[in-house]
Design a protein around this motif. Structure first.
Motif, PDB file in Angstrom:
ATOM      1  N   ARG A 163       0.916  -0.957  -0.082  1.00  0.00           N
ATOM      2  CA  ARG A 163       0.382  -0.457   0.280  1.00  0.00           C
ATOM      3  C   ARG A 163       0.800   1.724  -0.010  1.00  0.00           C
ATOM      4  O   ARG A 163       0.407   2.340  -0.295  1.00  0.00           O
ATOM      5  N   GLN A 167       2.083   9.067  -6.659  1.00  0.00           N
ATOM      6  CA  GLN A 167       1.898  10.743  -6.206  1.00  0.00           C
ATOM      7  C   GLN A 167       3.484  11.017  -7.617  1.00  0.00           C
ATOM      8  O   GLN A 167       3.597  12.520  -7.039  1.00  0.00           O
ATOM      9  N   GLN A 181       0.941   4.384  -3.201  1.00  0.00           N
ATOM     10  CA  GLN A 181       0.620   4.559  -2.828  1.00  0.00           C
ATOM     11  C   GLN A 181       1.582   6.214  -3.324  1.00  0.00           C
ATOM     12  O   GLN A 181       1.275   7.320  -4.341  1.00  0.00           O
TER      13      GLN A 181
END
Length: 263
Positions: free
Chosen positions: A235, A243, A239
């Protein structure tokens, strides 16, 4: 991350049949032929991002860098192509393969499956005392990182060594080899994530919990604790990488239009 440095291997780790690439940094490679030495050196540069994804190079440039002939470099690059780490460019050299979110997700999913089962397999008969002692020492590194007594490089090394020791404790050589291969691929991704978001690191207590289940010979608990760790990393990494500007600025590709119905 700080520059990698040579350090002696712990006796437990030194005795493993398959060593993660990070633990081989600075170790003697006298037993390797020229192709093997070139392969290890180029692969290391790709994993530690000296050769970042998308960078291009030629056989000649690497041969000059390592002061060897083109033949071992060419043979090493052929192995790296099979590893999926480089791609050949028509008449213009090679390029380091990109890292994609899909491939990263697939890699992390494979790691969850393999490392979770490895922890359970090692816990059932019990991990030997020397390996348990080494795992306990490695589990303390995230606490040292949180206290400012260790850096991200030490934390990364400890996490990879921790999983490799468990993989070898199950007694299945092929399983250990597969997990070490996944850890080597994962290292490059973890380094990319750390460059983007250095604050993302293993929380204190995560490795310690896995160690406690192993010491108690709790196979189900060890599997679940390892799976939670792997999924937490999955995760966090996805994530952070999502970005990245290279992802957010990527062109959006539309699906092909549906075929017109025949009349």
């Amino acid at each position: 991350m700080s520059a990698e440095a040579s350090r002696p291997l712990h006796p437990v780790t030194a005795g493993m049949a398959h060593l993660p690439a990070l633990l081989l940094v600075g170790q003697e490679d006298a037993g390797l032929d020229r192709t093997g030495q070139a392969y290890r050196a180029i692969r290391r540069q790709i994993i530690d991002l000296t050769l970042p994804p998308g960078s291009s190079f030629s056989e000649a440039s690497l041969a000059r860098q390592w002061r060897i002939s083109k033949t071992p470099v060419r043979e090493a690059l052929a192995r790296l192509r099979r590893d999926g780490l480089v791609d050949a460019l028509p008449r213009s050299g090679y390029v380091v393969s990109p890292v994609t979110l899909q491939d990263t997700d697939d890699l992390c999913a494979l790691r969850t499956l393999l490392s979770g089962e490895a922890a359970a397999t090692a816990a059932r008969p019990g991990v030997g005392a020397p390996a348990l002692e080494r795992l306990e020492a490695l589990a303390r590194v995230p606490f040292a990182l949180a206290a400012g007594e260790a850096d991200l490089e030490e934390s990364l090394r400890a996490g990879i060594e921790f999983e490799a020791v468990i993989a070898h404790s199950g007694g299945n050589d092929r399983y250990a080899k597969a997990i070490v291969g996944v850890l080597d691929e994962l290292e490059r991704v973890l380094r990319m994530a750390a460059l983007i978001a250095p604050e993302v690191a293993s929380p204190p207590g995560e490795l310690e919990g896995i160690h406690e289940h192993l010491r108690a010979r709790d196979a189900d608990g060890a599997r679940e604790a390892m799976r939670r760790r792997c999924e937490r990393v999955r995760r966090d990494v996805l994530q952070v990488l999502s970005q990245s500007t290279s992802v957010s600025r990527a062109n959006i590709e539309l699906p092909p239009p549906p075929a017109q119905a025949r009349h």
